[in-house]
Design an enzyme around this catalytic site. Structure first.
Site, PDB file in Angstrom:
ATOM      1  N   GLY A  99       0.848  -1.197   0.000  1.00 43.78           N
ATOM      2  CA  GLY A  99       0.000   0.000   0.000  1.00 43.78           C
ATOM      3  C   GLY A  99       0.882   1.245   0.000  1.00 43.78           C
ATOM      4  CB  ALA A 100       0.027   4.780   0.635  1.00 41.70           C
ATOM      5  CG  ASN A 125      -3.473   5.029  11.371  1.00 39.77           C
ATOM      6  OD1 ASN A 125      -2.439   5.631  11.658  1.00 39.77           O
ATOM      7  ND2 ASN A 125      -4.323   5.455  10.452  1.00 39.77           N
ATOM      8  CE  LYS A 167      -1.093   8.811  12.879  1.00 37.60           C
ATOM      9  NZ  LYS A 167      -0.751   7.871  11.903  1.00 37.60           N
ATOM     10  CG  ASN A 180      -8.545   8.554  11.490  1.00 31.87           C
ATOM     11  OD1 ASN A 180      -8.069   9.678  11.379  1.00 31.87           O
ATOM     12  ND2 ASN A 180      -7.854   7.473  11.223  1.00 31.87           N
ATOM     13  CB  SER A 210      -6.801   6.015   6.703  1.00 28.89           C
ATOM     14  OG  SER A 210      -6.838   6.141   8.109  1.00 28.89           O
TER      15      SER A 210
HETATM   16  O1  KPL Z   1      -3.289   9.020  10.284  1.00 29.77           O
HETATM   17  C1  KPL Z   1      -4.158   9.667   9.749  1.00 29.77           C
HETATM   18  C2  KPL Z   1      -5.175   8.917   8.984  1.00 29.77           C
HETATM   19  O2  KPL Z   1      -5.820   9.472   8.105  1.00 29.77           O
HETATM   20  O3  KPL Z   1      -5.297   7.727   9.239  1.00 29.77           O
HETATM   21  C3  KPL Z   1      -4.225  11.164   9.922  1.00 29.77           C
HETATM   22  C4  KPL Z   1      -3.858  11.845   8.642  1.00 29.77           C
HETATM   23  C5  KPL Z   1      -3.262  11.594  11.001  1.00 29.77           C
HETATM   24  C6  KPL Z   1      -5.596  11.590  10.336  1.00 29.77           C
HETATM   25  O4  KPL Z   1      -5.992  10.967  11.493  1.00 29.77           O
END
Ligand code: KPL
Length: 295
Positions: free
Chosen positions: A8-9, A96, A177, A185, A247
């Protein structure tokens, strides 16, 4: 040879930058990948084409494995490749949310496990075709005792993407995070808005409430943050990524499985354990779950 599970990215971003420095890379994909060139546009808009090897199976080595799939896919990835993983191999988890490392350790009790979190951003235009859209810091640290001996891995990783640091307490960075993801999100996914739209007062009030809850949970887990600092960081991310969709926003848009269980779900499990009332987090968790069930 580095093996990166997940093209992925983020997986491709590390692959491109490790290849740029002459490292050997194999990208492990779930479905067959016909392309053998990794197209990369860096932040300065320079274009690169790197020959890259892809495979659906892991090659037996003792070199590190970087796992860049979403939290929802980590256990499936490990289970699929478990027989080809040597107990000496370092497993680096980069995704994440929280809660995967505990499960990975149960599956791979002898391996050194590291957790990483990155603020580098990248966009996957098509298979093996990425553009770096943001530069940021990456933290890497040990999840288990064996992981503590793996600090030297920071050298090639920092050479690939500068601003990559070894962190003695990566747990604190993972929590930070997690809280940023919790603030941005679900709201952007439920309302199908860009991150920048969270600067609206209605959303700022919600963010304020859910940060109060998340910080209580973090504190019960021994991670203490100052509310004003966290709010400032969240609003900085909102400003820096104003034009991006989160995301989770994209997952809901494309009707994919989200990381809800590993973001709000993780916070709720911990809140429950510590008997902390978290109505706002719970409400957002239920909303995302309902959206997923309606696909
Ligand atoms: O990690 C991110 C996501 O989109 O998953 C950011 C850009 C920090 C937004 O929560």
């Amino acid at each position: 040879m580095w093996q990166i599970i997940g093209a992925g990215a983020i997986g491709c971003l590390w692959a491109a930058n490790l290849l740029r420095n002459g490292e050997k890379i194999q990208l492990i994909t779930r479905t067959p990948c016909a392309a053998d060139t990794l197209k990369y546009q860096n932040i300065a808009k320079q274009q690169f084409n790197f020959p890259v090897s892809t495979s659906r199976t892991l090659t037996r080595t003792t070199d590190p494995i970087l796992i860049c799939v979403k939290a929802t896919q980590v256990i499936e990835a490990i289970t699929t490749h478990k027989n080809a993983i040597d107990p000496r191999q370092v497993i680096i988890l980069m995704h994440n949310g929280m809660g995967c490392a505990e499960q990975v350790e149960k599956l791979l009790p002898d391996n050194p496990i590291l957790c990483a979190t990155t603020a580098n951003a990248s966009l996957l235009h098509s298979p093996l075709n990425i553009e770096q859209t943001g530069e940021g810091v990456t933290y890497l640290g040990a999840y288990n005792d064996k992981g503590r001996l793996q600090q030297s891995l920071i050298v090639p990783l920092n050479f690939a993407l500068p601003n990559t640091h070894w962190c003695e307490d990566v747990n604190e960075k993972l929590w930070l995070k997690l809280i940023i993801n919790m603030a941005i999100n679900p709201l952007t996914a439920i309302h199908q808005i860009k991150n920048g739209q969270l600067d609206n007062t209605i959303f700022q009030i919600k963010i304020n409430e859910l940060i109060d809850e998340a910080l209580q949970v973090a504190k019960a887990e021994g991670v203490i943050f100052k509310k004003q600092e966290i709010l400032a960081i969240i609003n900085q991310v909102i400003t820096l990524t104003a034009e991006n969709f989160s995301s989770m926003n994209r997952d809901v848009f494309y009707q994919r499985h989200t990381e809800n269980e590993f973001i709000a779900g993780y916070l709720l499990k911990s809140a429950n354990f510590h008997h902390i009332d978290t109505p706002v987090i719970n409400y957002l968790y239920q909303q995302i779950k309902a959206l997923e069930q309606a696909y």
